[in-house]
Motif scaffolding. Structure first.
Motif, PDB file in Angstrom:
ATOM      1  N   THR A   1       0.815  -1.215   0.000  1.00  0.00           N
ATOM      2  CA  THR A   1       0.000   0.000   0.000  1.00  0.00           C
ATOM      3  C   THR A   1       0.850   1.267   0.000  1.00  0.00           C
ATOM      4  O   THR A   1       0.327   2.363  -0.231  1.00  0.00           O
ATOM      5  N   LEU A   2       2.127   1.140   0.263  1.00  0.00           N
ATOM      6  CA  LEU A   2       3.004   2.308   0.331  1.00  0.00           C
ATOM      7  C   LEU A   2       3.793   2.524  -0.948  1.00  0.00           C
ATOM      8  O   LEU A   2       4.449   3.550  -1.102  1.00  0.00           O
ATOM      9  N   LEU A   3       3.729   1.555  -1.864  1.00  0.00           N
ATOM     10  CA  LEU A   3       4.501   1.662  -3.094  1.00  0.00           C
ATOM     11  C   LEU A   3       3.722   2.417  -4.157  1.00  0.00           C
ATOM     12  O   LEU A   3       2.506   2.254  -4.290  1.00  0.00           O
ATOM     13  N   ASP A   4       4.427   3.237  -4.912  1.00  0.00           N
ATOM     14  CA  ASP A   4       3.824   3.883  -6.075  1.00  0.00           C
ATOM     15  C   ASP A   4       3.776   2.860  -7.201  1.00  0.00           C
ATOM     16  O   ASP A   4       4.803   2.288  -7.592  1.00  0.00           O
ATOM     17  N   VAL A   5       2.594   2.614  -7.696  1.00  0.00           N
ATOM     18  CA  VAL A   5       2.435   1.633  -8.757  1.00  0.00           C
ATOM     19  C   VAL A   5       2.519   2.357 -10.097  1.00  0.00           C
ATOM     20  O   VAL A   5       1.619   3.093 -10.488  1.00  0.00           O
ATOM     21  N   ASP A   6       3.627   2.183 -10.771  1.00  0.00           N
ATOM     22  CA  ASP A   6       3.783   2.712 -12.116  1.00  0.00           C
ATOM     23  C   ASP A   6       4.464   1.613 -12.921  1.00  0.00           C
ATOM     24  O   ASP A   6       4.342   0.435 -12.592  1.00  0.00           O
ATOM     25  N   ASP A   7       5.184   1.980 -13.966  1.00  0.00           N
ATOM     26  CA  ASP A   7       5.837   0.928 -14.740  1.00  0.00           C
ATOM     27  C   ASP A   7       6.925   0.233 -13.927  1.00  0.00           C
ATOM     28  O   ASP A   7       7.292  -0.901 -14.204  1.00  0.00           O
ATOM     29  N   GLN A   8       7.409   0.917 -12.880  1.00  0.00           N
ATOM     30  CA  GLN A   8       8.394   0.341 -11.977  1.00  0.00           C
ATOM     31  C   GLN A   8       8.028   0.770 -10.566  1.00  0.00           C
ATOM     32  O   GLN A   8       7.889   1.956 -10.296  1.00  0.00           O
ATOM     33  N   LEU A   9       7.880  -0.197  -9.663  1.00  0.00           N
ATOM     34  CA  LEU A   9       7.481   0.125  -8.304  1.00  0.00           C
ATOM     35  C   LEU A   9       8.525   1.030  -7.656  1.00  0.00           C
ATOM     36  O   LEU A   9       9.723   0.847  -7.824  1.00  0.00           O
ATOM     37  N   SER A  10       8.063   1.993  -6.866  1.00  0.00           N
ATOM     38  CA  SER A  10       8.960   2.884  -6.148  1.00  0.00           C
ATOM     39  C   SER A  10       8.310   3.263  -4.829  1.00  0.00           C
ATOM     40  O   SER A  10       7.116   3.062  -4.617  1.00  0.00           O
ATOM     41  N   PHE A  11       9.110   3.840  -3.932  1.00  0.00           N
ATOM     42  CA  PHE A  11       8.605   4.254  -2.624  1.00  0.00           C
ATOM     43  C   PHE A  11       9.165   5.628  -2.311  1.00  0.00           C
ATOM     44  O   PHE A  11      10.322   5.930  -2.582  1.00  0.00           O
ATOM     45  N   ARG A  12       8.298   6.465  -1.734  1.00  0.00           N
ATOM     46  CA  ARG A  12       8.749   7.751  -1.224  1.00  0.00           C
ATOM     47  C   ARG A  12       7.985   8.022   0.062  1.00  0.00           C
ATOM     48  O   ARG A  12       6.791   7.791   0.155  1.00  0.00           O
ATOM     49  N   ARG A  13       8.712   8.466   1.075  1.00  0.00           N
ATOM     50  CA  ARG A  13       8.114   8.718   2.376  1.00  0.00           C
ATOM     51  C   ARG A  13       7.167   9.922   2.278  1.00  0.00           C
ATOM     52  O   ARG A  13       7.394  10.808   1.440  1.00  0.00           O
ATOM     53  N   PRO A  14       6.139   9.984   3.106  1.00  0.00           N
ATOM     54  CA  PRO A  14       5.218  11.129   3.090  1.00  0.00           C
ATOM     55  C   PRO A  14       5.983  12.444   3.229  1.00  0.00           C
ATOM     56  O   PRO A  14       6.883  12.587   4.061  1.00  0.00           O
ATOM     57  N   GLY A  15       5.637  13.382   2.375  1.00  0.00           N
ATOM     58  CA  GLY A  15       6.326  14.667   2.355  1.00  0.00           C
ATOM     59  C   GLY A  15       7.407  14.745   1.294  1.00  0.00           C
ATOM     60  O   GLY A  15       7.930  15.832   1.022  1.00  0.00           O
ATOM     61  N   ILE A  16       7.747  13.603   0.691  1.00  0.00           N
ATOM     62  CA  ILE A  16       8.744  13.573  -0.378  1.00  0.00           C
ATOM     63  C   ILE A  16       8.010  13.617  -1.707  1.00  0.00           C
ATOM     64  O   ILE A  16       7.132  12.790  -1.975  1.00  0.00           O
ATOM     65  N   GLY A  17       8.347  14.579  -2.554  1.00  0.00           N
ATOM     66  CA  GLY A  17       7.647  14.746  -3.812  1.00  0.00           C
ATOM     67  C   GLY A  17       8.040  13.722  -4.868  1.00  0.00           C
ATOM     68  O   GLY A  17       9.070  13.039  -4.757  1.00  0.00           O
ATOM     69  N   GLN A  18       7.193  13.597  -5.878  1.00  0.00           N
ATOM     70  CA  GLN A  18       7.459  12.657  -6.963  1.00  0.00           C
ATOM     71  C   GLN A  18       8.725  13.018  -7.735  1.00  0.00           C
ATOM     72  O   GLN A  18       9.342  12.155  -8.352  1.00  0.00           O
ATOM     73  N   ASP A  19       9.113  14.296  -7.691  1.00  0.00           N
ATOM     74  CA  ASP A  19      10.317  14.677  -8.405  1.00  0.00           C
ATOM     75  C   ASP A  19      11.555  13.993  -7.816  1.00  0.00           C
ATOM     76  O   ASP A  19      12.547  13.772  -8.530  1.00  0.00           O
TER      77      ASP A  19
END
Length: 220
Positions: free
Chosen positions: A99-117
């Motif tokens: 539930t914490l992973l960003d689901v895109d073409d490649q899974l990634s994780f960013r802690r709350p407050g960290i932007g997608q950039d």
């Protein structure tokens, strides 16, 4: 001992003259022996000097005082054992990271407050890889402890970007990448981790993660 002779007549002078001559000869011989003994003694005393020639005394050198050896710092054995125990207890294998992973073409994780950039730049190689940990061949408990220790030390020494090689699971039963999911869950639980993405193909692809660590006091 000198012999005293008294002459009563001219006839008695011959023995007296002979005795005086013998006494003088003995005295001369003793004097010659004394001088010879002194010559030999002097020659023995000067034997080394005559052999090597004139010598000069060495110049006095200042005394050197070496510093006392510094005893090694005590090893915090108990603290290391306590930290290892905390690592084992803090990284749960039952943590649901999906539930914490960003689901895109490649899974990634960013802690709350960290932007997608941040994850976008991390995936693009904006931060240089400074260290890596290869978990190939380790059992699950060994990999968990190694990962926790690696992240802790990397953050303490001021590193920002590291790579975790977990493998693609091709050697696992059913070719399922079991360790990959475990590593993702462990990293999410580490407060030092700000974000992570799947590595680029040149850096390991699906078999590795690139992790961004929070700045430490030393690295700030």
């Amino acid at each position: 001992m000198n012999t005293v002779l008294k002459a009563r007549s001219f006839a008695d002078l011959k023995p007296l003259r002979r005795a005086l001559q013998e006494a003088a000869a003995q005295q001369a011989e003793r004097e010659r022996q004394r001088r010879e003994a002194e010559r030999r003694a002097r020659a023995e005393r000067h034997l080394f000097q005559d052999a090597v020639g004139a010598v000069q005394p060495l110049r006095a050198r200042p005394e050197r005082h070496w510093p006392a050896p510094v005893p090694p710092e005590p090893q915090p054995v108990q603290r290391t054992l306590d930290e290892a125990r905390v690592l084992r207890e803090s990284l749960s294998d039952e943590f649901d990271v999906s539930t914490l992973l960003d689901v895109d073409d490649q899974l990634s994780f960013r802690r709350p407050g960290i932007g997608q950039d941040v994850t976008r730049r991390l995936r693009a190689g904006h931060w240089s890889l400074q260290r890596q940990l290869d978990l190939h061949g380790l059992r699950t408990d060994e990999a968990r402890e190694a990962l926790g220790e690696f992240i802790r030390l990397a953050h303490r020494t001021g590193l920002r970007c590291v790579r975790i090689v977990h493998g693609k699971g091709l050697g696992s039963p059913g070719k399922t990448p079991v360790l990959k999911g475990r590593v993702q869950g462990w990293l999410v639980q580490k407060k030092e981790v700000l974000a992570f993405v799947q590595a680029r193909p040149a850096d390991g692809g699906a078999g590795a993660l690139v992790v961004l660590l929070a700045p430490s006091q030393r690295g700030a």
